[in-house]
Design a protein around this motif. Structure first.
Motif, PDB file in Angstrom:
ATOM      1  N   GLY A 244       0.795  -1.284  -0.132  1.00 41.23           N
ATOM      2  CA  GLY A 244      -0.120  -0.114  -0.104  1.00 41.23           C
ATOM      3  C   GLY A 244       0.855   1.391   0.080  1.00 41.23           C
ATOM      4  N   VAL A 245       1.807   1.148   0.995  1.00 42.97           N
ATOM      5  CA  VAL A 245       2.771   2.458   1.150  1.00 42.97           C
ATOM      6  C   VAL A 245       3.527   2.642  -0.055  1.00 42.97           C
ATOM      7  CG1 VAL A 245       4.444   3.675   2.398  1.00 42.97           C
ATOM      8  CG2 VAL A 245       2.715   2.431   3.487  1.00 42.97           C
ATOM      9  N   LEU A 246       4.231   1.508  -0.574  1.00 46.59           N
ATOM     10  CA  LEU A 246       5.172   1.679  -1.902  1.00 46.59           C
ATOM     11  C   LEU A 246       4.545   1.940  -3.125  1.00 46.59           C
ATOM     12  CD1 LEU A 246       8.144  -1.042  -1.510  1.00 46.59           C
ATOM     13  CD2 LEU A 246       8.267   1.411  -1.255  1.00 46.59           C
ATOM     14  N   GLY A 247       3.447   1.155  -3.288  1.00 41.47           N
ATOM     15  CA  GLY A 247       2.595   1.165  -4.360  1.00 41.47           C
ATOM     16  C   GLY A 247       2.156   2.889  -4.721  1.00 41.47           C
ATOM     17  N   ARG A 248       1.788   3.584  -3.731  1.00 42.62           N
ATOM     18  CA  ARG A 248       1.511   5.016  -3.949  1.00 42.62           C
ATOM     19  C   ARG A 248       2.799   5.893  -4.084  1.00 42.62           C
ATOM     20  NH1 ARG A 248      -1.293   8.934   0.017  1.00 42.62           N
ATOM     21  NH2 ARG A 248      -0.477  11.081  -1.081  1.00 42.62           N
ATOM     22  N   LEU A 249       3.873   5.578  -3.313  1.00 40.54           N
ATOM     23  CA  LEU A 249       5.100   6.232  -3.420  1.00 40.54           C
ATOM     24  C   LEU A 249       5.577   6.183  -4.950  1.00 40.54           C
ATOM     25  CD1 LEU A 249       6.840   5.752  -0.033  1.00 40.54           C
ATOM     26  CD2 LEU A 249       5.809   7.956  -0.955  1.00 40.54           C
ATOM     27  N   TRP A 250       5.624   4.721  -5.308  1.00 38.47           N
ATOM     28  CA  TRP A 250       6.180   4.344  -6.742  1.00 38.47           C
ATOM     29  C   TRP A 250       5.452   5.145  -7.658  1.00 38.47           C
ATOM     30  CZ3 TRP A 250       7.919  -1.452  -6.391  1.00 38.47           C
ATOM     31  CH2 TRP A 250       9.122  -1.600  -5.650  1.00 38.47           C
ATOM     32  N   ALA A 251       4.254   4.863  -7.822  1.00 35.22           N
ATOM     33  CA  ALA A 251       2.886   5.591  -8.614  1.00 35.22           C
ATOM     34  C   ALA A 251       3.516   7.024  -8.663  1.00 35.22           C
ATOM     35  CB  ALA A 251       1.768   5.573  -8.464  1.00 35.22           C
ATOM     36  N   GLU A 252       3.808   7.628  -7.731  1.00 35.02           N
ATOM     37  CA  GLU A 252       3.975   9.229  -7.666  1.00 35.02           C
ATOM     38  C   GLU A 252       5.394   9.335  -8.085  1.00 35.02           C
ATOM     39  OE1 GLU A 252       3.328  10.771  -3.699  1.00 35.02           O
ATOM     40  OE2 GLU A 252       1.242  10.764  -3.988  1.00 35.02           O
ATOM     41  N   ALA A 253       6.312   8.423  -8.023  1.00 36.31           N
ATOM     42  CA  ALA A 253       7.694   8.673  -8.426  1.00 36.31           C
ATOM     43  C   ALA A 253       7.556   8.514  -9.899  1.00 36.31           C
ATOM     44  CB  ALA A 253       8.549   7.576  -8.027  1.00 36.31           C
ATOM     45  N   LEU A 254       6.658   7.814 -10.418  1.00 35.94           N
ATOM     46  CA  LEU A 254       6.593   7.512 -11.865  1.00 35.94           C
ATOM     47  C   LEU A 254       6.082   8.989 -12.540  1.00 35.94           C
ATOM     48  CD1 LEU A 254       5.125   3.919 -12.575  1.00 35.94           C
ATOM     49  CD2 LEU A 254       7.320   5.118 -13.356  1.00 35.94           C
ATOM     50  N   ASP A 255       4.952   9.274 -11.756  1.00 39.70           N
ATOM     51  CA  ASP A 255       4.243  10.615 -12.297  1.00 39.70           C
ATOM     52  C   ASP A 255       4.895  11.804 -12.287  1.00 39.70           C
ATOM     53  OD1 ASP A 255       2.009   9.184 -12.859  1.00 39.70           O
ATOM     54  OD2 ASP A 255       0.950   9.852 -11.119  1.00 39.70           O
ATOM     55  N   GLU A 256       5.999  11.852 -11.266  1.00 40.32           N
ATOM     56  CA  GLU A 256       6.821  13.147 -11.197  1.00 40.32           C
ATOM     57  C   GLU A 256       7.996  13.202 -11.832  1.00 40.32           C
ATOM     58  OE1 GLU A 256       6.402  14.200  -7.131  1.00 40.32           O
ATOM     59  OE2 GLU A 256       4.108  13.806  -7.434  1.00 40.32           O
ATOM     60  N   ALA A 257       8.233  11.864 -12.444  1.00 37.98           N
ATOM     61  CA  ALA A 257       9.630  11.965 -13.578  1.00 37.98           C
ATOM     62  C   ALA A 257       9.526  13.254 -14.289  1.00 37.98           C
ATOM     63  CB  ALA A 257       9.743  10.591 -14.069  1.00 37.98           C
ATOM     64  N   PRO A 258      10.751  13.827 -14.432  1.00 35.70           N
ATOM     65  CA  PRO A 258      10.887  15.135 -15.315  1.00 35.70           C
ATOM     66  C   PRO A 258      10.034  14.892 -16.692  1.00 35.70           C
ATOM     67  CG  PRO A 258      12.903  14.670 -14.114  1.00 35.70           C
ATOM     68  CD  PRO A 258      12.119  13.257 -13.717  1.00 35.70           C
ATOM     69  N   ALA A 259       9.191  15.800 -17.231  1.00 35.24           N
ATOM     70  CA  ALA A 259       8.397  15.386 -17.978  1.00 35.24           C
ATOM     71  C   ALA A 259       8.862  15.611 -19.392  1.00 35.24           C
ATOM     72  CB  ALA A 259       7.147  16.599 -18.037  1.00 35.24           C
ATOM     73  N   ASP A 260      10.110  16.197 -19.652  1.00 37.57           N
ATOM     74  CA  ASP A 260      10.657  16.724 -20.840  1.00 37.57           C
ATOM     75  C   ASP A 260      10.900  15.331 -21.783  1.00 37.57           C
ATOM     76  OD1 ASP A 260      10.382  19.369 -20.491  1.00 37.57           O
ATOM     77  OD2 ASP A 260      12.374  19.751 -20.108  1.00 37.57           O
TER      78      ASP A 260
ATOM     79  N   VAL B  24      12.605   5.201  -6.529  1.00 37.20           N
ATOM     80  CA  VAL B  24      11.959   4.099  -6.481  1.00 37.20           C
ATOM     81  C   VAL B  24      12.848   2.945  -5.605  1.00 37.20           C
ATOM     82  CG1 VAL B  24      11.270   1.590  -7.487  1.00 37.20           C
ATOM     83  CG2 VAL B  24      10.571   3.775  -8.581  1.00 37.20           C
ATOM     84  N   ALA B  25      14.090   3.048  -6.008  1.00 39.73           N
ATOM     85  CA  ALA B  25      14.954   2.120  -5.048  1.00 39.73           C
ATOM     86  C   ALA B  25      15.184   2.526  -3.790  1.00 39.73           C
ATOM     87  CB  ALA B  25      16.462   2.021  -5.695  1.00 39.73           C
ATOM     88  N   SER B  26      15.061   3.968  -3.473  1.00 39.61           N
ATOM     89  CA  SER B  26      15.481   4.576  -2.344  1.00 39.61           C
ATOM     90  C   SER B  26      14.365   4.278  -1.207  1.00 39.61           C
ATOM     91  CB  SER B  26      15.725   6.051  -2.502  1.00 39.61           C
ATOM     92  OG  SER B  26      15.478   6.745  -1.367  1.00 39.61           O
ATOM     93  N   TYR B  27      12.911   4.441  -2.015  1.00 37.67           N
ATOM     94  CA  TYR B  27      11.751   4.065  -1.292  1.00 37.67           C
ATOM     95  C   TYR B  27      11.910   2.618  -0.536  1.00 37.67           C
ATOM     96  CZ  TYR B  27       9.369   8.473  -2.132  1.00 37.67           C
ATOM     97  OH  TYR B  27       8.981   9.957  -2.265  1.00 37.67           O
ATOM     98  N   GLY B  28      12.231   1.726  -1.643  1.00 35.44           N
ATOM     99  CA  GLY B  28      12.132   0.426  -1.388  1.00 35.44           C
ATOM    100  C   GLY B  28      13.100   0.106   0.094  1.00 35.44           C
TER     101      GLY B  28
END
Lengths: 300, 269, 613
Positions: free
Chosen positions: C475-491, C519-523
């Motif tokens: 539950g915790v990692l799933g959300r953090l990882w999703a946000e990490a994906l979403d907030e990757a630099p957009a360029d 992702v690794a750091s959250y893990g």
């Protein structure tokens, strides 16, 4: 914009404050109210019981007993039932409880630490047994327990832990079964854990087992007893050393007077799972128990 | 027609109400044509760029690419269209943690299904690798192929970006101020490379460097306040036109010989 | 020529900026061994060894924690779960029980607020003492002579104290305080206070260390003493940071408060544990709903409070000013005082609290270091490690499956995007919403409650612990990882989109490589946190050291308690050191420090790290 936001903040904080108060307030309020109604007599007799089953249910069920004790002593009785066995010992040692219902082992602990005075016990407590139960077909004897998950009750329980463990070792059961056992915290919890197969087998108090099967809480066709321990001495009522001996006497007499022949006594006796009468306690009978506890590494 | 815009309008909701970034732009670009869009900042160049590469949907008007109305396409068809349009952005926009080779490989993404993308993550197909190495060779970066994107210099990064377009094999190339982040000394060689990338393809560039643009592009479109001010061959651009385009700082137009432009894009012809 | 395009450069990071971020290990990927620098080769070798070790550890942990997926679908498990779920409807909404729930919720809030406030109060003196620039020899305004030596010793002691405060899991603190001061909210508030003080004290020390030194130097130059230096030059600059971080942790503290009850430290956890033990499933479901509400309310409240502390950077919203700020300050004070009262830290009739704590602390010494006891701890110790390892792995696997589905960028069509919307978009949205809400539920139920629920399904034992840790971690990692994906630099992502990549493809090639370090750091953070929890799940029958600890406490063998606590402390510190080593060789410097998680998510990051700063 700013105004409405600060209002929202204020409302939120007030809510927090109100909740914090609610956690604190009503309890105090109720004591104040009770005191105002004159319910709180001075120095009530403080009684406690080890939580062999659900504490809140035990509290409810014990009402007739409390009434009887109040009648016998002429004082208000406040009964508390904590969440675990150790808390009762601790409370007696700290002088926060005057009279307590102990198991054999908790009595040994309490008398070692604070010299508890034994009062009375049910006649059956002199020769008490633990039942070993299972819901598995492949568990028929103690030898079958190897590699199985086993459940005790509270770690301080005599019939739910100390004596079953002691006899298991004596009977040569694989020691890892005892070492890896889990603790459910109460006898009825052990029975249910076995019934729902959360563990493979467990040991519990014979009186609780009888009550559970009688009340239909456990289906005896699914859960069966596969071994019964030899007899040992168990539950008793004991008093704090400093308690006025006349008060202690009155309490003991109240129990001793309970008679299965009298209809008004029968509900109380049933509640206490007593088949016969109450008898006085021989403190020396607990010596083997103490020895077993030391052998099991539960007492130093 | 390669690109065909008709009455394109695109407005944004800003603080001061709706602002039309493009206000009725019509433009036809023939296949293989080279065109530069000039204009001051705020003229709508970047919006036009977005509309051309189909990532921005016009508020009004139609955009056709190779004859198909882009706004009617399904997403799948839209993606198929996009892979035919190569894009060089103002910044190289590499994925910093991937190598130069992997970044160049990303030109193929439009051609990949998800399964292919996963496979390419493990081991790219030999054809793709061949394309990538050819492209990296063309931009002279084969020796840096294993370097991470964020270890490359600015010039190297922009060269990888061009290699990425080569690998994509589009029919049209769009370039948005492709050299503005580069040292002036690098611009000429880079424009040469852009020429390589656009060989045989339509090329539409958005620029503010008038001299450079006039030197290198045969057709010039002036864009101001979201409207096309002029759309003429480079030779016909007059100082008056430029003055109208850049009201305050009308740059002096230098005469650019036709030959110089031909040199720069020698490989094109 | 002036560049009109400059204004359009927006936030695009220049090449210079991105080079600075690099790990500077040429040829690391697609390495050509012959050409790689010796340092790079050594790093590669280290990574390979670490990978091997981590892999071996995970394989061992699965084997050692009795993981048996079959047990999940065995008839008994389904029957038990069915009975649990049937038993849970309808929730118990009798007035009497709702009263119990209300008091429990109030107590939980009170524990959270009082604990945080206590932590801030403890953190100020400890943090000042732990600031190297104030007490290290030769530091700013350091004195001379014996007095300076004494202060330096105090400084070292303060740093060590903070470290221990942090390393002992809050649940363990709660367990110890329950023994020291008795069951109930007071133990919970004290436990939170101490455990969060470890983090906040460290934060305060760091803030003091980083404060702009000019004011301090001016004071030193004018002959100011150390005390005035602290009072006038440093503390005023660092205090707002501490307070806002404290408010941050409030949400987290309330989460923790709801869990501490499982070991008897009061609040809603204690009620859940009780109802669960008594098989009162209808009460459990009422309490569960209350818990969910509490979590949501906690998130909302901490958002609001944070806005009052001017950290625009953090909230992205304008700060409160003037009257609103005053009101919040006042209401906070009132709430703190009331919480102190509700948790019996203030105005309690029963005194001698410190004496009781002292007596308990004295009984902890000397620890039982007899060989027989240490040998008895070996198996539960290994089991604790195995449960943490297998649980983290399970959580990561589940999170890896759910995170892409929960990523808005990947699953949702941007409004106004070109192209016709299709049926697939609708399907994707449905999947996305489902994934997000499952993650929310997985996250909202604390590990210890998961243990109780998993025991129903698979029985007592380490596998229940593994499942519990895994589900909550997912539950915790799933959300953090999703946000990490979403907030990757957009360029770079936009480049891929413009080249015709579909969402799954650009996610894999554009967003994932950029999100990887985070992702690794959250893990890793989660692993550190899970080890702390797994040391305690045994308490509820999930295997490991917790059971030994519980029994030692119940039997009054406090010397064994202290041995076990020391063991857990050592284990936690060791695992933190190991994961620091892994971090150093895998992650870019920017992601090295545990407190550099993006500010917006720090509350979640705190949760991920369990405040393991």
């Amino acid at each position: 914009m700013t105004v409405s936001r600060s209002r929202a903040v204020l409302a939120c904080c007030l809510l927090l404050a109100a909740l914090a108060w609610a956690a604190d307030g009503p309890l105090r309020l109720s004591t104040i109210l009770l005191a105002a109604l004159g319910w709180e007599a001075d120095a009530p007799l403080r009684v406690s019981m080890i939580p062999t089953t659900d504490p809140s249910r035990m509290l409810r069920d014990a009402e007739p007993l409390v009434a009887r004790l109040e009648k016998a002593t002429g004082r208000t009785v406040s009964l508390t039932i904590p969440q675990n066995y150790a808390a009762v010992v601790e409370a007696l040692v700290q002088g926060q409880v005057d009279v307590a219902h102990f198991g054999g082992f908790t009595f040994v602990q309490a008398s070692k630490r604070a010299g508890a005075v034994p009062l009375v016990q049910r006649d059956r407590d002199r020769e008490f047994h633990s039942k070993f139960i299972t819901a598995r077909d492949d568990v028929r004897s103690l030898g079958d327990l190897r590699g199985k998950r086993f459940a005790f009750g509270d770690v301080n329980s005599t019939s739910g832990h100390l004596m079953p463990a002691y006899f298991m070792r004596e009977q040569g059961v694989d020691p890892t079964v005892v070492d890896r056992a889990i603790y459910t915290g109460a006898h009825d919890a052990t029975a249910l854990a076995v019934a729902e197969r959360r563990v493979d087998a467990g040991a519990l108090d014979e009186a609780v087992w009888e009550r559970l099967t009688q009340e239909g809480k456990v289906d005896p066709t699914k859960v069966r007893v596969f071994w019964t321990t030899p007899p040992f001495v168990d539950y008793l009522w004991a008093a704090r050393k400093e308690l006025d001996p006349t008060v202690a006497r009155k309490i003991a007499d109240a129990f001793l007077a309970l008679d299965p022949g009298k209809p008004e006594d029968r509900p109380i006796l049933e509640l206490l799972s007593a088949r016969g009468r109450y008898v006085t306690v021989d403190a020396a009978a607990y010596a083997p128990l103490r020895e077993a506890a030391v052998r099991e590494g539960l007492l130093r | 027609m390669s690109f065909s815009l008709h009455g394109v309008r695109r407005s944004f909701d800003g603080r001061a109400g709706r602002v039309a970034a493009l206000d009725g732009v019509s433009l036809d670009v023939a296949p293989g044509e080279r065109l530069v869009v000039l204009g001051p900042s705020g003229a709508g160049k970047t919006t036009l760029f977005g509309v051309l590469n189909t990532t921005l949907r016009p508020t009004e008007g139609t955009v056709r690419f190779e004859g198909r109305d882009v706004s009617r396409l399904s997403q799948r068809a839209l993606r198929a269209t996009r892979r035919r349009i190569g894009t060089v952005f103002q910044q190289p926009r590499l994925v910093p943690s991937l190598t130069a080779r992997q970044n160049a490989l990303l030109g193929r993404v439009g051609h990949w299904s998800f399964a292919n993308a996963v496979r390419a993550w493990v081991r790219p197909s030999p054809e793709d690798l061949e394309r990538v190495d050819a492209a990296l060779g063309a931009v002279g970066l084969l020796h840096r192929a294993a370097a991470r994107g964020d270890e490359l210099s600015g010039g190297e990064q922009q060269r990888v970006a061009i290699a990425r377009v080569l690998v994509q094999e589009p029919t049209a190339v769009l370039a948005d101020e492709p050299f503005s982040s580069l040292d002036p000394s690098l611009r000429e060689s880079m424009s040469e490379l852009l020429g390589v990338a656009a060989a045989g393809r339509t090329l539409v560039a958005v620029m503010h460097d008038v001299d450079f643009a006039l030197r290198h592009f045969p057709r010039v479109v002036g864009l101001a306040a979201g409207r096309v001010l002029f759309d003429v061959p480079a030779a016909q651009v007059t100082p008056e036109m430029l003055a109208a385009l850049y009201p305050r700082e009308a740059p002096e137009r230098r005469q650019v010989p036709e030959r110089e432009w031909a040199d720069a894009f020698a490989c094109v012809r | 020529m002036p560049s009109p395009a400059c204004a359009e450069e927006r936030t695009t990071p220049g090449p210079a900026a991105s080079t600075r971020r690099s790990t500077n290990i040429p040829g690391l990927r697609e390495a050509e061994p012959g050409r790689a620098a010796p340092a790079a080769r050594a790093l590669l070798r280290r990574r390979r060894v670490q990978l091997l070790l981590v892999g071996a550890f995970l394989a061992w942990s699965i084997a050692a924690s009795d993981v048996s997926p079959g047990a999940l679908v065995a008839p008994e498990a389904l029957h038990g779960l069915g009975r649990l779920l049937r038993g849970m409807v309808p929730p118990d909404v009798s007035l009497g029980f709702l009263g119990v729930v209300a008091v429990a919720v109030g107590r939980t809030l009170a524990i959270g607020i009082a604990g945080t406030a206590l932590a801030v109060l403890l953190a100020v003196p400890l943090g000042i003492l732990a600031t190297p620039r104030l007490f290290r020899p030769g530091a700013l305004a350091a004195g001379r002579g014996p007095w300076a030596v004494v202060l330096f010793a105090a400084h070292l002691a303060a740093r060590a104290t903070l470290r221990v405060f942090r390393a002992v899991p809050d649940l363990l603190w709660a367990l110890l305080f329950v023994v020291a001061v008795g069951l109930g909210p007071r133990a919970g508030a004290l436990a939170l206070g101490v455990s969060y003080a470890g983090v906040l004290g460290r934060v305060f020390a760091d803030l003091l260390e980083d404060v702009e030194p000019s004011a301090a130097e001016a004071l030193v130059a004018s002959g100011g003493r150390r005390a005035s230096l602290v009072l006038f030059a440093l503390v005023p600059q660092a205090l707002p940071g501490l307070v806002s971080y404290g408010l941050y942790s409030l949400e987290c503290a309330i989460r923790s408060a709801s869990v501490l009850g499982f070991v008897g430290a009061g609040g809603i956890g204690q009620e859940i544990q009780l109802s669960m033990r008594l098989f009162e499933y209808r009460q459990v479901s009422t309490l569960l709903l209350a818990l969910l509400g509490l979590m949501l309310a906690g998130e909302a409240a901490s958002r609001l409070l944070r806005r009052a502390t001017r950290s625009v950077r953090v909230t992205g919203r304008p700060p409160l000013t003037g009257r609103g700020r005053k009101l919040v300050t006042l209401a906070t004070l009132v709430a703190v005082v009331l919480s102190f009262r509700a948790t019996e830290l203030l105005g309690s009739a029963d005194d001698g609290l410190l004496a009781r704590m002292g007596r308990f602390a004295a009984q902890l010494f000397p620890p039982d270091l007899s060989l027989s006891f240490l040998a008895a701890l070996r198996e539960p110790l290994l089991q604790t490690l195995a449960v943490a390892g297998a649980g983290t792995l399970l959580g990561m696997v589940l999170a890896a499956a759910l995170a892409p589905l929960a990523s808005a960028g990947l699953m949702l069509r941007r409004p106004g995007a070109p192209g016709r919307p299709g049926v697939l978009d609708l399907l994707a949205r449905l999947l996305h919403v489902t994934a997000r809400s499952s993650l929310a539920v997985l996250r909202a139920i604390p590990e210890l409650l998961w243990v109780l629920l998993c025991i129903v399904a698979v029985g007592f034992g380490p596998f229940a612990g593994v499942l519990a840790l895994g589900l909550h971690t997912a539950g915790v990692l799933g959300r953090l990882w999703a946000e990490a994906l979403d907030e990757a630099p957009a360029d770079p992502v936009e480049v891929l989109e413009a080249a015709g990549a579909s969402a799954p493809v650009w996610s894999l090639w554009g967003a994932w490589p950029q999100a990887r370090p985070l992702v690794a750091s959250y893990g890793l953070l989660r692993w550190e946190f899970n080890l702390r929890v797994s040391a305690l799940v045994g308490f509820l029958g999930g295997g490991g050291l917790g059971l030994r600890l519980y029994n030692a406490i119940q039997l009054g063998f406090y010397d064994q308690v202290s041995t076990t606590v020391l063991l857990i402390l050592g284990l936690v510190m060791l695992s933190d050191a190991v994961s620091d080593a892994v971090r150093r060789s895998w992650l870019a410097p920017a992601t090295l420090r545990r407190d550099t998680a993006r500010p917006v998510d720090s509350s979640l990051a705190l949760q991920a790290g369990g405040l393991a700063a």
